[in-house]
Design a protein around this motif. Structure first.
Motif, PDB file in Angstrom:
ATOM      1  N   GLN A 272     -12.241  -5.376   0.091  1.00 39.43           N
ATOM      2  CA  GLN A 272     -10.968  -4.995   0.690  1.00 39.43           C
ATOM      3  C   GLN A 272     -11.112  -3.763   1.587  1.00 39.43           C
ATOM      4  N   ASP A 273     -10.380  -3.776   2.691  1.00 38.68           N
ATOM      5  CA  ASP A 273     -10.404  -2.677   3.640  1.00 38.68           C
ATOM      6  C   ASP A 273      -8.966  -2.265   3.914  1.00 38.68           C
ATOM      7  N   PRO A 274      -8.611  -1.016   3.670  1.00 45.21           N
ATOM      8  CA  PRO A 274      -7.222  -0.593   3.932  1.00 45.21           C
ATOM      9  C   PRO A 274      -6.829  -0.751   5.402  1.00 45.21           C
ATOM     10  N   LYS A 275      -7.834  -0.913   6.289  1.00 45.42           N
ATOM     11  CA  LYS A 275      -7.518  -1.068   7.710  1.00 45.42           C
ATOM     12  C   LYS A 275      -7.347  -2.533   8.115  1.00 45.42           C
ATOM     13  N   ASP A 276      -7.564  -3.447   7.190  1.00 47.90           N
ATOM     14  CA  ASP A 276      -7.322  -4.870   7.464  1.00 47.90           C
ATOM     15  C   ASP A 276      -6.600  -5.450   6.254  1.00 47.90           C
ATOM     16  N   MET A 277      -5.299  -5.643   6.413  1.00 52.54           N
ATOM     17  CA  MET A 277      -4.487  -6.084   5.272  1.00 52.54           C
ATOM     18  C   MET A 277      -4.754  -7.539   4.891  1.00 52.54           C
ATOM     19  N   THR A 278      -5.586  -8.243   5.645  1.00 55.04           N
ATOM     20  CA  THR A 278      -5.942  -9.608   5.252  1.00 55.04           C
ATOM     21  C   THR A 278      -7.354  -9.671   4.669  1.00 55.04           C
ATOM     22  N   THR A 279      -7.826  -8.553   4.102  1.00 57.45           N
ATOM     23  CA  THR A 279      -9.102  -8.645   3.373  1.00 57.45           C
ATOM     24  C   THR A 279      -8.800  -8.898   1.901  1.00 57.45           C
ATOM     25  N   LEU A 280      -9.626  -9.729   1.289  1.00 53.60           N
ATOM     26  CA  LEU A 280      -9.463 -10.066  -0.125  1.00 53.60           C
ATOM     27  C   LEU A 280     -10.140  -9.006  -0.996  1.00 53.60           C
TER      28      LEU A 280
ATOM     29  N   ARG B 144       0.875  -1.178   0.000  1.00 53.61           N
ATOM     30  CA  ARG B 144       0.000   0.000   0.000  1.00 53.61           C
ATOM     31  C   ARG B 144       0.911   1.226   0.000  1.00 53.61           C
ATOM     32  N   PRO B 145       0.374   2.386  -0.393  1.00 56.91           N
ATOM     33  CA  PRO B 145       1.213   3.587  -0.375  1.00 56.91           C
ATOM     34  C   PRO B 145       1.713   3.859   1.043  1.00 56.91           C
ATOM     35  N   ASP B 146       2.882   4.422   1.162  1.00 58.76           N
ATOM     36  CA  ASP B 146       3.464   4.666   2.478  1.00 58.76           C
ATOM     37  C   ASP B 146       2.832   5.914   3.101  1.00 58.76           C
ATOM     38  N   GLU B 147       1.542   5.808   3.327  1.00 59.11           N
ATOM     39  CA  GLU B 147       0.800   6.921   3.921  1.00 59.11           C
ATOM     40  C   GLU B 147       0.013   6.386   5.100  1.00 59.11           C
ATOM     41  N   ILE B 148      -0.217   7.261   6.056  1.00 61.94           N
ATOM     42  CA  ILE B 148      -0.966   6.830   7.241  1.00 61.94           C
ATOM     43  C   ILE B 148      -2.434   6.665   6.873  1.00 61.94           C
ATOM     44  N   VAL B 149      -2.971   5.468   7.156  1.00 61.84           N
ATOM     45  CA  VAL B 149      -4.405   5.258   6.988  1.00 61.84           C
ATOM     46  C   VAL B 149      -5.059   5.885   8.216  1.00 61.84           C
ATOM     47  N   SER B 150      -6.106   6.659   8.002  1.00 65.43           N
ATOM     48  CA  SER B 150      -6.665   7.464   9.096  1.00 65.43           C
ATOM     49  C   SER B 150      -6.861   6.654  10.372  1.00 65.43           C
ATOM     50  N   GLN B 151      -6.358   7.157  11.447  1.00 65.55           N
ATOM     51  CA  GLN B 151      -6.601   6.560  12.752  1.00 65.55           C
ATOM     52  C   GLN B 151      -7.836   7.249  13.308  1.00 65.55           C
ATOM     53  N   ASP B 152      -8.843   6.448  13.653  1.00 63.33           N
ATOM     54  CA  ASP B 152     -10.105   7.057  14.044  1.00 63.33           C
ATOM     55  C   ASP B 152     -10.036   7.729  15.413  1.00 63.33           C
ATOM     56  N   ALA B 153      -9.117   7.282  16.252  1.00 69.89           N
ATOM     57  CA  ALA B 153      -9.107   7.781  17.620  1.00 69.89           C
ATOM     58  C   ALA B 153      -7.963   8.772  17.829  1.00 69.89           C
TER      59      ALA B 153
END
Lengths: 95, 463
Positions: B220-228, A63-72
């Protein structure tokens, strides 16, 4: 492995639990039965078989080397602890 | 499922669900009722409908959330003392997706603490009762969710399935339960149990509802790298032309209750009469799936549950003199006995001197199980098996005998080890009125076809 109160204590230590004497006795009996059951796996011939640790079938998900939004936010997270002081979490003495 | 419109409003649907939830309070289905939040959301949705806005595919549909899904509405406890007071600042991806289509969470459902169990008796909040026999267990760990659907309180409920936790309670209560392909739905924001096995799915009343929910949540979910990548909604989903149904020879033995075996043969006869070919499968390694599962799963549990230390959130023991004591007392007081057994077994199978004999051996067994499924799906399209060896058992019957409880997972765990999907479908009742269920198992990514197949048999599923 022979399960006795000594190695139950050792496993509890590895697991970071405090156990009462009563629990050591009851859990000891349970663990003995569970280990006896899972040891049945000995019967299965796995010579030359490679292990499987995951069944996701994908590797190197980039994935791109960017922070995925942290919700908290930091404040949100600090609110969850019961012992906050000066923007930090208070714990009993360490040593 | 019934969605809200101008005549039947979301507020009416939510009020009705909340009223039913209260009516069935003695079943101990909910750990939290979201009265205020749900009614507020319903009013918002009704206002949008009144303005003529498109709300979504689940407009105003009341649903129940298994209490191991994170959302800021109510405490997320996983039915465990150690998470008491935890109100999550984040929302699970699946919850976000459902609610963006207009679904309204009316309550959080009871489970075995941290989903460790097969009856919902290992809950800090006490057991949930079976929808059709008050003296019997709901099944578990998603027991509250299955009962909430079976008693028609909600249209659907979320669940997690690490070794059968959606399918077995579904079959104990006569509803549909899907454990999708590993990675089909995001695990983000769901309390982790065993990360290589955990799957997110649903309890529903019909296969059509299951289809609708999967079409909303898969992907796919960018917050779960094990989603297909989404395989469920692609233009031409890999639906299979189903002609051959496999049955596993070894499962038709004394370990399985006679009435479940009868239900399986009835279904096979029905399929034959409809022109399907029944193929007998030899899957000798499956016999060892349960032992392998009760090594791999506790090993992952021991790791995932090491985060609960009483420092950052949840319950904190008051009795500690120092930091080590804080960890030990918080965990000692905060975990249920079954949580402790699994963590200790996990640390045992991972400890030096035992790793090769247990954990590595189980990981190799897992390879054989994956291979057996792959070979089986060369010979048949889907496999039909019991979900569990017994229908709903009595409350208290197995709760003090962990191995007897584990044996209830005999037929469900191998799917999680192999990552393949399974759909529990209702299959009639025992002579004393208990629900029976069977599961349809397919190859990875065949979730859509499994559901389509169940739709085709829908009228005859509950025979």
């Amino acid at each position: 492995m022979e399960i006795n109160s000594e190695n139950i204590r050792h496993l509890a230590e590895l697991s970071d639990f405090a156990l009462s004497e009563k629990e050591i006795e009851s859990l000891g009996g349970d663990l003995k039965n569970i280990i006896k059951y899972i040891s049945e796996l000995d019967e299965l011939d796995t010579d030359g078989v490679e292990p499987t640790y995951q069944v996701f079938e994908m590797e190197n998900v980039w994935r791109p080397d960017e922070i995925v939004s942290q919700d908290a936010t930091r404040e949100d997270l600090l609110k969850l602890t019961q012992n906050e002081k000066d923007n930090q979490i208070k714990v009993p003495r360490v040593l | 499922m019934k969605t809200a419109n101008k005549t039947v409003t979301a507020t009416m649907l939510v009020k009705d669900a909340l009223q039913k939830a209260k009516h069935f309070a003695e079943y101990n289905i909910f750990t939290f009722l979201n009265e205020e939040g749900a009614l507020k959301k319903a009013a918002e949705i009704d206002a949008r409908i009144a303005r003529g806005e498109e709300v979504g595919k689940l407009a105003g549909v009341p649903y129940a959330l298994k209490d191991n899904f994170l959302s800021p509405e109510g405490q997320t406890t996983a039915s465990a003392h150690i998470l008491e007071g935890y109100v999550s600042p984040v929302t699970a991806t699946v919850v976000e997706k459902l609610e963006s289509e207009g679904a309204i969470m009316i309550g959080r459902t009871n489970l075995d603490a941290f989903a460790h169990g097969s009856s919902t008796e290992n809950s800090y909040f006490g057991p949930t009762h079976n929808a059709h026999d008050f003296e019997r267990v709901a099944g578990g760990s998603s027991g509250g969710s299955a009962v909430a659907v079976a008693l028609d309180i909600v249209e659907f409920a979320t669940g997690t399935d690490t070794g059968g936790s959606i399918r077995q309670p579904a079959s104990f209560n006569g509803v549909y339960g899907l454990k999708p392909t590993y990675g089909a739905n995001s695990r983000y924001g769901v309390v982790a149990m065993a990360s290589s096995l955990d799957c997110i799915g649903f309890s529903t009343k019909t296969p059509d509802d299951m289809d609708l929910l999967m079409s909303i949540t898969a992907g796919q979910d960018p917050k779960d790298m094990t989603t297909l990548p989404d395989f469920y909604n692609i233009a031409a989903p890999p639906t299979r032309t189903v002609t051959r149904i496999g049955v596993i020879k070894d499962f038709d033995n004394d370990a399985v209750d006679a009435e479940i075996r009868e239900a399986l043969s009835r279904k096979c006869e029905l399929l034959k009469s409809k022109g399907y070919e029944i193929v007998e499968l030899d899957m000798p390694a499956l016999k060892y799936a349960l032992a392998a599962y009760y090594i791999i799963q506790p090993a992952e549990v021991a790791s995932n549950l090491s985060r609960y230390d009483g420092v950052r959130y949840g319950f904190r023991s008051e009795r500690a003199q120092d930091l080590e004591g804080l960890y030990n007392n918080t965990r000692g007081e905060g975990f249920m006995p079954e949580n402790k057994r699994r963590i200790m077994i996990g640390n045992f199978v991972l400890s030096s001197g035992f790793y090769d004999a247990y954990f590595l051996k189980a990981a190799k067994a897992r390879t054989l199980i994956v291979q057996e499924y792959a070979e089986a799906f060369q010979k048949c399209d889907f496999i039909l098996t019991p979900v569990s060896p017994n229908p709903a058992f009595k409350l208290g019957e197995k709760v003090n005998d962990p191995v007897a409880m584990y044996l209830e997972d005999l037929m469900s765990v191998s799917l999680n080890l192999a990552g393949v999907p399974g759909l529990a479908v209702p299959a009639g009742k025992t002579r004393d009125g208990r629900s029976l269920g069977l599961q349809l198992v397919g190859p990875r990514r065949s979730d859509k076809s499994l559901i389509e197949f169940a739709k085709e048999l829908q009228d005859e599923n509950d025979l």
